[in-house]
Each structure stands twice: as structure tokens, then as C-alpha cells.
Design an enzyme around this catalytic site. Structure first.
Site, PDB file in Angstrom:
ATOM      1  N   LEU A 116       0.830  -1.215   0.000  1.00  0.00           N
ATOM      2  CA  LEU A 116       0.000   0.000   0.000  1.00  0.00           C
ATOM      3  C   LEU A 116       0.860   1.260   0.000  1.00  0.00           C
ATOM      4  O   LEU A 116       1.999   1.262   0.474  1.00  0.00           O
ATOM      5  CB  LEU A 116      -0.939   0.022   1.212  1.00  0.00           C
ATOM      6  CG  LEU A 116      -0.368   0.185   2.619  1.00  0.00           C
ATOM      7  CD1 LEU A 116      -0.023   1.620   2.954  1.00  0.00           C
ATOM      8  CD2 LEU A 116      -1.368  -0.344   3.628  1.00  0.00           C
ATOM      9  N   ARG A 117       0.284   2.321  -0.575  1.00  0.00           N
ATOM     10  CA  ARG A 117       0.944   3.633  -0.569  1.00  0.00           C
ATOM     11  C   ARG A 117       0.205   4.521   0.410  1.00  0.00           C
ATOM     12  O   ARG A 117      -1.027   4.619   0.342  1.00  0.00           O
ATOM     13  CB  ARG A 117       0.857   4.275  -1.971  1.00  0.00           C
ATOM     14  CG  ARG A 117       1.529   3.484  -3.069  1.00  0.00           C
ATOM     15  CD  ARG A 117       1.002   3.921  -4.421  1.00  0.00           C
ATOM     16  NE  ARG A 117      -0.432   3.696  -4.552  1.00  0.00           N
ATOM     17  CZ  ARG A 117      -1.199   4.196  -5.520  1.00  0.00           C
ATOM     18  NH1 ARG A 117      -0.679   4.974  -6.450  1.00  0.00           N
ATOM     19  NH2 ARG A 117      -2.497   3.936  -5.568  1.00  0.00           N
TER      20      ARG A 117
ATOM     21  N   GLY B 174      13.606  15.866  -7.865  1.00  0.00           N
ATOM     22  CA  GLY B 174      13.224  16.726  -6.748  1.00  0.00           C
ATOM     23  C   GLY B 174      14.139  16.515  -5.567  1.00  0.00           C
ATOM     24  O   GLY B 174      15.331  16.221  -5.748  1.00  0.00           O
TER      25      GLY B 174
ATOM     26  N   CYS C 190       9.451   3.776   4.709  1.00  0.00           N
ATOM     27  CA  CYS C 190       9.718   2.522   3.987  1.00  0.00           C
ATOM     28  C   CYS C 190      10.973   2.559   3.120  1.00  0.00           C
ATOM     29  O   CYS C 190      11.958   1.907   3.444  1.00  0.00           O
ATOM     30  CB  CYS C 190       8.506   2.131   3.144  1.00  0.00           C
ATOM     31  SG  CYS C 190       7.092   1.638   4.149  1.00  0.00           S
TER      32      CYS C 190
ATOM     33  N   ASN D 292      10.675  -2.145  -3.668  1.00  0.00           N
ATOM     34  CA  ASN D 292      11.092  -0.860  -3.096  1.00  0.00           C
ATOM     35  C   ASN D 292      12.449  -0.429  -3.638  1.00  0.00           C
ATOM     36  O   ASN D 292      12.682   0.766  -3.857  1.00  0.00           O
ATOM     37  CB  ASN D 292      11.121  -0.947  -1.562  1.00  0.00           C
ATOM     38  CG  ASN D 292       9.733  -0.707  -0.979  1.00  0.00           C
ATOM     39  OD1 ASN D 292       8.797  -0.399  -1.705  1.00  0.00           O
ATOM     40  ND2 ASN D 292       9.606  -0.844   0.320  1.00  0.00           N
TER      41      ASN D 292
HETATM   42  P1  NAD Z   1       4.048   1.980  12.469  1.00  0.00           P
HETATM   43  O1  NAD Z   1       5.224   2.278  13.311  1.00  0.00           O
HETATM   44  O2  NAD Z   1       3.140   3.077  12.046  1.00  0.00           O
HETATM   45  O3  NAD Z   1       3.131   0.902  13.207  1.00  0.00           O
HETATM   46  C1  NAD Z   1       3.600  -0.189  13.919  1.00  0.00           C
HETATM   47  C2  NAD Z   1       2.649  -0.433  15.100  1.00  0.00           C
HETATM   48  O4  NAD Z   1       2.985  -1.661  15.743  1.00  0.00           O
HETATM   49  C3  NAD Z   1       2.730   0.653  16.170  1.00  0.00           C
HETATM   50  O5  NAD Z   1       1.447   1.215  16.383  1.00  0.00           O
HETATM   51  C4  NAD Z   1       3.239  -0.074  17.406  1.00  0.00           C
HETATM   52  O6  NAD Z   1       2.737   0.453  18.621  1.00  0.00           O
HETATM   53  C5  NAD Z   1       2.749  -1.478  17.139  1.00  0.00           C
HETATM   54  N1  NAD Z   1       3.440  -2.544  17.888  1.00  0.00           N
HETATM   55  C6  NAD Z   1       4.766  -2.667  18.148  1.00  0.00           C
HETATM   56  N2  NAD Z   1       5.002  -3.792  18.849  1.00  0.00           N
HETATM   57  C7  NAD Z   1       3.801  -4.398  19.037  1.00  0.00           C
HETATM   58  C8  NAD Z   1       3.390  -5.600  19.674  1.00  0.00           C
HETATM   59  N3  NAD Z   1       4.269  -6.411  20.262  1.00  0.00           N
HETATM   60  N4  NAD Z   1       2.079  -5.910  19.660  1.00  0.00           N
HETATM   61  C9  NAD Z   1       1.179  -5.104  19.077  1.00  0.00           C
HETATM   62  N5  NAD Z   1       1.523  -3.949  18.451  1.00  0.00           N
HETATM   63  C10 NAD Z   1       2.815  -3.600  18.432  1.00  0.00           C
HETATM   64  O7  NAD Z   1       4.619   1.222  11.195  1.00  0.00           O
HETATM   65  P2  NAD Z   1       3.903   1.032   9.757  1.00  0.00           P
HETATM   66  O8  NAD Z   1       4.228   2.178   8.880  1.00  0.00           O
HETATM   67  O9  NAD Z   1       2.487   0.651   9.973  1.00  0.00           O
HETATM   68  O10 NAD Z   1       4.710  -0.210   9.199  1.00  0.00           O
HETATM   69  C11 NAD Z   1       4.531  -1.526   9.690  1.00  0.00           C
HETATM   70  C12 NAD Z   1       5.238  -2.485   8.753  1.00  0.00           C
HETATM   71  O11 NAD Z   1       4.625  -2.442   7.480  1.00  0.00           O
HETATM   72  C13 NAD Z   1       6.711  -2.166   8.512  1.00  0.00           C
HETATM   73  O12 NAD Z   1       7.418  -3.356   8.353  1.00  0.00           O
HETATM   74  C14 NAD Z   1       6.675  -1.411   7.213  1.00  0.00           C
HETATM   75  O13 NAD Z   1       7.905  -1.480   6.518  1.00  0.00           O
HETATM   76  C15 NAD Z   1       5.579  -2.158   6.482  1.00  0.00           C
HETATM   77  N6  NAD Z   1       4.892  -1.383   5.444  1.00  0.00           N
HETATM   78  C16 NAD Z   1       4.485  -0.118   5.700  1.00  0.00           C
HETATM   79  C17 NAD Z   1       3.858   0.608   4.709  1.00  0.00           C
HETATM   80  C18 NAD Z   1       3.461   2.043   4.940  1.00  0.00           C
HETATM   81  O14 NAD Z   1       3.104   2.703   3.956  1.00  0.00           O
HETATM   82  N7  NAD Z   1       3.511   2.579   6.137  1.00  0.00           N
HETATM   83  C19 NAD Z   1       3.598   0.029   3.457  1.00  0.00           C
HETATM   84  C20 NAD Z   1       3.987  -1.291   3.252  1.00  0.00           C
HETATM   85  C21 NAD Z   1       4.637  -1.987   4.246  1.00  0.00           C
END
Ligand code: NAD
Length: 437
Positions: free
Chosen positions: A150-151, A257, A264, A212
Site C-alpha cells: 500500500l501507498r 526533486g 519505507c 522498493n
Molecule cells: P508503524 O510504526 O506506524 O506501526 C507499527 C505499530 O505496531 C505501532 O502502532 C506499534 O505500537 C505497534 N506494535 C509494536 N510492537 C507491538 C506488539 N508487540 N504488539 C502489538 N503492536 C505492536 O509502522 P507502519 O508504517 O504501519 O509499518 C509496519 C510495517 O509495514 C513495517 O514493516 C513497514 O515497513 C511495512 N509497510 C508499511 C507501509 C506504509 O506505507 N507505512 C507500506 C507497506 C509496508
């Protein structure tokens, strides 16, 4: 289906709400009680277009619940791990402590036949390691890895109708069953034509790292071309238009840019390099170091361009940064190039004011020294230079004539090449783009 989602950040909160929208019974769990109480009240703790409306809708159906107690995952058939995988301090590698902790805490809540599905972006080999662990601690459950693409800014749409679904599953009967369970979870998007690929764990993990890396490389490629255009007096936006007309190249992600940022791309390419090194394949990814360097060089270049724009010295100059989120339609400032540039300008003596429609409180949490001004007009008043660093729609459509009377000097740096230089120059502004004469 009954589903649990562990981790309610940018990925997990959206995933949970979308799973409920698809008709599943969802419990979403996070260790952060503040986030849980916000979400339970129907408020998103971050800015994502469409998410508050979706939360409101699905909470009313009773199909979505939030909890800070992992024991509430019991009773779910499929458990999605959506916790963070940040860069380790002082290293390139990913920090897997949240994945490991979430996985361990989930074990006690598992029941026979459950499927644990990793969605976090992890170094290749993580799923195999966790599968071994699961086999030892609760062999009646199976592990799958289902990377997320997702973006931010389009997260709801991307989750409800993704480009593709990738399932990393074990071989044999367990793999067949995992595939069937995931097909049931994603019956909605698959019914709309979303393609799905079933692969082994390592391939699934690598698909995400490779995707990525490719996107980061494309951005750094055009930024490298911008450096050459600067040196040669050429225009990188026209160059991008021309090469982008070739189907094999494509115009997307060719906007020169200030470079990429966010939670990510930067950490994922670094973690990929670190993992390749551990596997003895580091030579294969040395180009990613160059991709990262080109990207970081952009930030230095913009500081230099700003210095030139205000007459050679930043000292005491009032600089207004328009946009500090790492991209528009998001409040995410993790590794934001705009925030890094703003901080650097301030360190070099400028008086920096930052404005942004959504990201100010996150930015303030990271760099409290900068001046944050939510009111656009107050932010631009008496500026010696305006810097468009995040291409929010409201900044793309700024009127040079309207702004002229508010600023002290009519200087604008277009860090995303989204303004029309002809129009700005005609209104008497000094316009500075990136890789444009
Ligand atoms: P984030 O930091 O926003 O969210 C992570 C959440 O996990 C936090 O709310 C944290 O409190 C919670 N957490 C940590 N330990 C925990 C536990 N033991 N039990 C329950 N909750 C716990 O991170 P994100 O941006 O949502 O990214 C999460 C993963 O998804 C990463 O690996 C990231 O690379 C991947 N990802 C993110 C995106 C994006 O656009 N943000 C897109 C694709 C993949």
C-alpha cells in the site's frame, strides 16, 4: 472470517478497517493504548484520506474491535502481523524486535488450524526462522508471508483493491491450506480481478525488497540526471517526459526533486543491503548504496540552492518551508527530506518557519527547534524565500500574484518541480527548480 491484526500503525489500522469492510470479524491489537482508544472512538491517530470515514462505517457494524490485550486474538482464524521494522540505530539492518515480540506474544492465543500471516517488511529469511519457531512452539498453526504494497495517501484503496497479492507459503499440504485461507480473506479483491501469486517464503520477502529497491532506484536515477542537467544547462522535466514516453521506461516515479523519504524506502533499501551482505551477496546490491547517496545528496543541494537564492548567506534569512510530510496526503515525517532540509537550513543560521496541512505535530515532535505555523498566510509573511518541499495540491496551485505582496523577497524554490517557471518568472519571482535551467 475471524481475523486479528497485530500492530495498528499506518499499515495495521488500515488493514484492520479494510478487512472489516470486506465483511470479516476483526480484532485489531496494539501495545499503544493511546492509539487503541483513539481508534476505538473512530478517530485515526494519523492522517490517511478516507480512513476516518471507513472506521466510522465499520465500527457501526460491530465487525471491528480494538484491544491492547493480545489474548483477545484468541478465536481468530487468521492473525496478521503488522508491526514496525525500523532501521536499527547505528546500522543499516532492520530491527526485528517488534516482529519477534509480537510473534511470541501471539503464540499463547493460537488455536489449531490458525494461520499467522506476516505483513511487515522483513529481511529475507525471517519467515523461515519464524516458521521453525512456530513448529517448535505451536505446530498446529501455519505461517504465511503476505507483503504489503500500500501507498500512504491511497492506503484504503490500495488495501481494498491491490495491484497484486503475494502469498509466501510453505510447501505441501500446509501451503495449500494457507493459500485457501488467504483466498478466503481476500475473496473481495480477488473477485474484482486482483491477481495473486503463490510463492515460497524467501521469494515473497524478496518481492517487497526488490519492488522498493526498484522504485528508489528510479527516483535516484532521475535525480542523478537532474545533477547532469544542472551541469549542462538542460531541463530534467522535459528529459523525463521524453524518456517516459518509452513504454519500457514509463513516466511514473521520474520526477526529479528533493528525493525519497518516509517510513519505507530509505530503511528498506538499507536493510536489503545489510541482508545481502549477511548472505554473501553484497556485491549484487552495491548500486543501492549509490541510490541512497544520490538521494541524500539532494538534500545538501537544496540547502545550497536556497543559500544562492537568498543572496549567498542564510544567516538571519526568513525561509518558509511549504510542506514537511514525506509526501502529500500523509502526515508521516519519518525520514522526510523536507524536514531534514528545514532542520539543516536552521542549523546554518536561517530563521525557518514550516507549514503543512497535516504533518506539523509529527514534525514538531522530531525537530522542536523549528517554528511551526499552521496558518499559511502567517507562515509566508515577510519570507525571504519560499520552498515548496511537499507537493500538496494547495501548494501546486499557489498564485504568484497573490503571494507577491506578502513576502519580503520574491524567491521561490520548487523542490518538487510542480510549479510553472514561466508563470512565476512572469510575475517577477526568482524561480529555482531542480535540474531545470
Ligand atoms: P508503524 O510504526 O506506524 O506501526 C507499527 C505499530 O505496531 C505501532 O502502532 C506499534 O505500537 C505497534 N506494535 C509494536 N510492537 C507491538 C506488539 N508487540 N504488539 C502489538 N503492536 C505492536 O509502522 P507502519 O508504517 O504501519 O509499518 C509496519 C510495517 O509495514 C513495517 O514493516 C513497514 O515497513 C511495512 N509497510 C508499511 C507501509 C506504509 O506505507 N507505512 C507500506 C507497506 C509496508
Amino acid at each position: 472470517m475471524r481475523i486479528s491484526v497485530i500492530g495498528c500503525g499506518y499499515l495495521g489500522a488500515v488493514h484492520a478497517a479494510c478487512m472489516a469492510k470486506l465483511g470479516h470479524e476483526v480484532v485489531a491489537i496494539d501495545v499503544d493504548e493511546r492509539k487503541i482508544s483513539e481508534l476505538q472512538a473512530g478517530r485515526s491517530h494519523f492522517f490517511e484520506p478516507g480512513l476516518p470515514e471507513l472506521l466510522h462505517e465499520v465500527l457501526q457494524t460491530g465487525r471491528l474491535k480494538f484491544s491492547s490485550n493480545i489474548a483477545d486474538a484468541r478465536g481468530s482464524q487468521v492473525h496478521f502481523l503488522c508491526v514496525g521494522t525500523p532501521q536499527r540505530k547505528g546500522e543499516y539492518a532492520a530491527d526485528l524486535k517488534y516482529v519477534d515480540a509480537a510473534f511470541s506474544s501471539l503464540i499463547d492465543a493460537l488455536e489449531a488450524g490458525n494461520l499467522v500471516v506476516g505483513k511487515s517488511t522483513v529481511p529475507v529469511g525471517t519467515a523461515a526462522r519464524l516458521a521453525d519457531d512456530l513448529l517448535e512452539r505451536f505446530p498446529e498453526a501455519t505461517l504465511a508471508w503476505n507483503p504489503e504494497f500500500l501507498r500512504e495517501g491511497f492506503a484504503v484503496k490500495d488495501t481494498l483493491s491491490p495491484d497484486r497479492l503475494v502469498y509466501g507459503v510453505p510447501s505441501g499440504e500446509d501451503g495449500h491450506r494457507a493459500t485457501e485461507q488467504l483466498d478466503e480473506v481476500y475473496a473481495g479483491p480477488m473477485g474484482l480481478g486482483t491477481r495473486r501469486l503463490v510463492v515460497d517464503y524467501a521469494t515473497a520477502e524478496l518481492v517487497k525488497s526488490a519492488a522498493n529497491s526498484f522504485l528508489a532506484t528510479k527516483i535516484s536515477f532521475i535525480n542523478a540526471m537532474a545533477e547532469v542537467c544542472d551541469a549542462a544547462g538542460a531541463d530534467v522535466t522535459l528529459l523525463a517526459d521524453a524518456i517516459g514516453m518509452d513504454d519500457r521506461i514509463g513516466r511514473k516515479f521520474l520526477n526529479a526533486g528533493i528525493g525519497f523519504g518516509g517510513g519505507c524506502l530509505p530503511k528498506d533499501i538499507r536493510a536489503f543491503m545489510a541482508r545481502a551482505g549477511e548472505l554473501g551477496a553484497d556485491q549484487a546490491l552495491t548500486f543501492l548504496r549509490e541510490v541512497d547517496d544520490i538521494n541524500l545528496r539532494r538534500r545538501i543541494r537544496v540547502v545550497e540552492l536556497t543559500r544562492q537564492l537568498v543572496g549567498g548567506s542564510l544567516l538571519g534569512k526568513r525561509i518558509t518551508v511549504l510542506g514537511v510530510a514525506f509526501k502529500p496526503n500523509s502526515d508521516d515525517v519519518r525520514d522526510s527530506p523536507a524536514l531534514s532540509i528545514a532542520a539543516q537550513l536552521q542549523l546554518q543560521g536561517a530563521d525557518v518557519t514550516v507549514t503543512d496541512p497535516e504533518a506539523l505535530s509529527n514534525a514538531k515532535g522530531r525537530f522542536p527547534e523549528l517554528t511551526y505555523e499552521p496558518d499559511f498566510n502567517a507562515a509566508v509573511t515577510k519570507a525571504n524565500a519560499l520552498l515548496v518541499l511537499t507537493e500538496w495540491d494547495q501548494y501546486r496551485s499557489l498564485s504568484p500574484a497573490d503571494l507577491a505582496s506578502q513576502v519580503t523577497s520574491k524567491n521561490i524554490l520548487d523542490g518538487r518541480n510542480v510549479l510553472d517557471p514561466v508563470q512565476w518568472r512572469a510575475a517577477g519571482w526568482t524561480y529555482q527548480g531542480i535540474g531545470r535551467p
